[in-house]
Every structure is written in C-alpha cells, then in structure tokens.
Scaffold this active site. Structure first.
Site, PDB file in Angstrom:
ATOM      1  N   ASN A  96     -11.435  13.115 -17.472  1.00 55.57           N
ATOM      2  CA  ASN A  96     -10.415  13.818 -16.690  1.00 55.57           C
ATOM      3  C   ASN A  96      -9.060  13.284 -17.126  1.00 55.57           C
ATOM      4  OD1 ASN A  96      -8.715  14.908 -14.815  1.00 55.57           O
ATOM      5  ND2 ASN A  96      -9.639  13.903 -13.023  1.00 55.57           N
ATOM      6  N   TRP A  97      -8.358  14.080 -17.933  1.00 55.56           N
ATOM      7  CA  TRP A  97      -7.085  13.606 -18.501  1.00 55.56           C
ATOM      8  C   TRP A  97      -5.925  13.738 -17.503  1.00 55.56           C
ATOM      9  CZ3 TRP A  97      -6.755  15.301 -24.394  1.00 55.56           C
ATOM     10  CH2 TRP A  97      -7.703  14.554 -25.115  1.00 55.56           C
ATOM     11  N   LYS A  98      -6.172  14.366 -16.367  1.00 57.52           N
ATOM     12  CA  LYS A  98      -5.124  14.521 -15.333  1.00 57.52           C
ATOM     13  C   LYS A  98      -3.817  15.027 -15.966  1.00 57.52           C
ATOM     14  CE  LYS A  98      -7.546  11.086 -12.631  1.00 57.52           C
ATOM     15  NZ  LYS A  98      -7.521  10.119 -11.560  1.00 57.52           N
ATOM     16  N   HIS A 128     -11.219  18.112  -7.132  1.00 53.72           N
ATOM     17  CA  HIS A 128     -10.919  16.687  -7.314  1.00 53.72           C
ATOM     18  C   HIS A 128     -10.142  16.161  -6.111  1.00 53.72           C
ATOM     19  CE1 HIS A 128      -9.132  13.029  -8.915  1.00 53.72           C
ATOM     20  NE2 HIS A 128     -10.148  13.015  -9.753  1.00 53.72           N
ATOM     21  N   GLU A 151      -7.644  14.347  -5.836  1.00 54.34           N
ATOM     22  CA  GLU A 151      -6.179  14.462  -5.928  1.00 54.34           C
ATOM     23  C   GLU A 151      -5.728  15.876  -5.565  1.00 54.34           C
ATOM     24  OE1 GLU A 151      -5.886  12.904  -9.895  1.00 54.34           O
ATOM     25  OE2 GLU A 151      -6.420  10.925  -9.111  1.00 54.34           O
ATOM     26  N   GLU A 192     -17.169  10.862  -6.379  1.00 53.44           N
ATOM     27  CA  GLU A 192     -16.065   9.952  -6.646  1.00 53.44           C
ATOM     28  C   GLU A 192     -15.538   9.398  -5.331  1.00 53.44           C
ATOM     29  OE1 GLU A 192     -14.076  10.950 -10.654  1.00 53.44           O
ATOM     30  OE2 GLU A 192     -13.198  12.267  -9.169  1.00 53.44           O
ATOM     31  N   GLY A 208      -8.871   5.142  -9.820  1.00 49.32           N
ATOM     32  CA  GLY A 208      -7.637   4.564 -10.348  1.00 49.32           C
ATOM     33  C   GLY A 208      -7.269   3.235  -9.722  1.00 49.32           C
ATOM     34  N   SER A 263     -12.982   4.468 -11.602  1.00 44.63           N
ATOM     35  CA  SER A 263     -12.837   3.234 -12.389  1.00 44.63           C
ATOM     36  C   SER A 263     -14.025   2.940 -13.300  1.00 44.63           C
ATOM     37  CB  SER A 263     -12.534   2.046 -11.463  1.00 44.63           C
ATOM     38  OG  SER A 263     -11.332   2.279 -10.747  1.00 44.63           O
ATOM     39  N   GLY A 295     -11.412   8.878 -15.574  1.00 46.25           N
ATOM     40  CA  GLY A 295      -9.984   9.165 -15.622  1.00 46.25           C
ATOM     41  C   GLY A 295      -9.304   8.266 -16.641  1.00 46.25           C
ATOM     42  N   GLY A 296      -8.729   7.168 -16.153  1.00 45.69           N
ATOM     43  CA  GLY A 296      -7.931   6.260 -16.989  1.00 45.69           C
ATOM     44  C   GLY A 296      -8.559   5.917 -18.331  1.00 45.69           C
TER      45      GLY A 296
END
Ligand code: PGA
Length: 251
Positions: free
Chosen positions: A11-13, A97, A99, A169, A175, A215, A236-237
C-alpha cells in the site's frame, strides 16, 4: 496445508511522484523475477497507475488502486470508477482502509457498495477491517470485526465473492512500529475465517485469503506467515522501498 496462494500487497498510500513510482516498480520487478507461489501487488497513487502498468506488465508484480467509487460513471467530481481502474491496468483495489474510514468518511455501507462495484468489474477487492486501540482495550475487538465483516459484505454484495481478499489491520499497529504478535494475529484471523464460515459457508471460508497488516517488515514477516490463518500481508511503510518489499515477498 491449505491451498491458498499467499498475497503480499504493498500500500503505497500518498507517496511517490510518477518518476519515483516507475523507478521503484522497475526495481521490484527485477528483484522478484525468480519468485513463485506468491502473488504480489503494488498500489501507486491514481496518477501513477498508468506509467507503472507499463513497467510491471508481464512481470510477477500485479497492480492495484487504493480506492474507487461505486458508480460506473457520472457527475461525481474527483472520483474514479472500477471500470476506469481496469482500463488503466489494475487487477486489485484496496477498499475500506482505516485511513479512509478515519479521514474520508468511509463507512461499512460505502465499503459494501465499493466491494460490489469492484467484484462486478472483475477487480479483486482487498477489504480492510480492524479495531482501534480503545476498542481492543475495552475487549470489543471481535464485536467490531463482526460488524465490519457482516455490514461490509451485507447481502453477499454480489452473487460470487470468491475473489475476495480480507486484510486485517489493527489500527493501533498501522505505521506505529507496534505489530500484533503472531499469536494475537492468528487468533483474530481464525475468528475472521469463522465469521466467513458462519455467514457464507465453508467453501469461501477455506478459500478466502486473509492478510495481516500493520508494521509488517522483513524482520517479522516470516513469523506471521507461519501462522495457519495468515495468508499474506498488506504492507505500508516497508513497501515503499523495493529492496525491503522484495524481502517481504520472499518471506
Ligand atoms: P504500515 O501500513 O505497514 O506502514 O503499518 C499498513 C497499511 O496501512 O496498510
């Protein structure tokens, strides 16, 4: 042993310009060229989907988007439809998601419509669910997941939801560097699978892939993937860097 093919999803957000996205995707294509028995997906921002498609075409790397709107077309300024994503080269789409739920008013009801639109257009939906820290601490994790799953998939959304992917998640692990322990994640994944069994039957419960997200890093992915009900990761990150994401793919 189950027959579910693991899915490692990035997930490159809201990161990476087109040039950066093309560079990372190109490097990833090289790094995962020899892999097998694992599905791989990345999700650039909308504007980078088309150039990244050119780079990943014919490779081990699948392409997805981070959101869609459920109508086919129309006067919906700023939105994008499932068919438009397909025409840009997407096979997957992330839906619901945390977010989007937190910052953009996504609800179980809108998630339900989006999952239906994705499946109708032959996109594989990666349906995100998860509890907040307060919900976990007050002992409500399972009831929160129960509602998210049942309302998100209400009325079975569409006749055939066989392609569905679920991403669990925990919001407190996204994150933050805090990961659910593999035992905590397994317990929750097992619960989610039993929910699917109860509502949709054993065939879907056995085939649905349930990813863990929050994470995930090269250092903790193997332990998570060793759990019987964890079928992949939504990252993600650590997906933003081709080297680290490729190490997760090769868990
Ligand atoms: P993270 O994000 O890996 O940076 O925790 C996961 C996600 O939001 O999908």
């Amino acid at each position: 042993m189950n027959t579910r093919t693991p899915l490692i999803a990035g997930n490159w957000k809201m990161y990476k310009t087109n040039a950066e996205a093309v560079e990372t995707a190109g490097r990833l294509v090289e790094l995962v060229a020899g892999t097998s028995d694992v599905d791989i997906m990345i999700t650039p921002v909308f504007t980078a989907i088309d150039p990244v498609c050119t780079v990943v075409k014919g490779s081990r790397v699948g392409l997805g988007a981070q959101n869609l709107y459920w109508e086919k077309e129309g006067a919906y300024t700023g939105e994008i439809s499932a068919d438009m994503l397909v025409s840009a080269g997407c096979q997957y789409v992330i839906i619901g998601h945390s977010e989007r739920r937190q910052y953009f008013g996504e609800t179980d009801e809108t998630v339900n419509k989006k999952i239906g639109a994705a499946i109708t257009a032959n996109l594989i939906p990666v349906f995100c669910i998860g509890e907040t820290e307060a919900e976990r601490e007050s002992g409500n994790t399972f009831s929160v997941l129960d509602k998210q799953v049942k309302d998100g998939l209400k009325e079975k959304v569409v006749e055939d939801i066989g392609s569905l992917v679920i991403a669990y998640e925990p919001v407190w692990a996204i994150g933050t560097g805090k990961t659910a322990t593999s035992d905590q994640a397994q317990e929750t994944h097992k619960y989610i699978r039993s929910l699917i069994d109860g509502v949709f039957g054993t065939a879907l419960a056995d085939s649905v892939r349930i990813l863990y997200g929050g994470s995930v890093k090269p250092a903790n992915v193997a332990e998570l993937m060793a759990m019987p009900d964890i079928d992949g990761a939504l990252v993600g990150g650590a997906s933003l860097d081709a080297e680290s994401f490729s190490r997760i793919v090769k868990f």
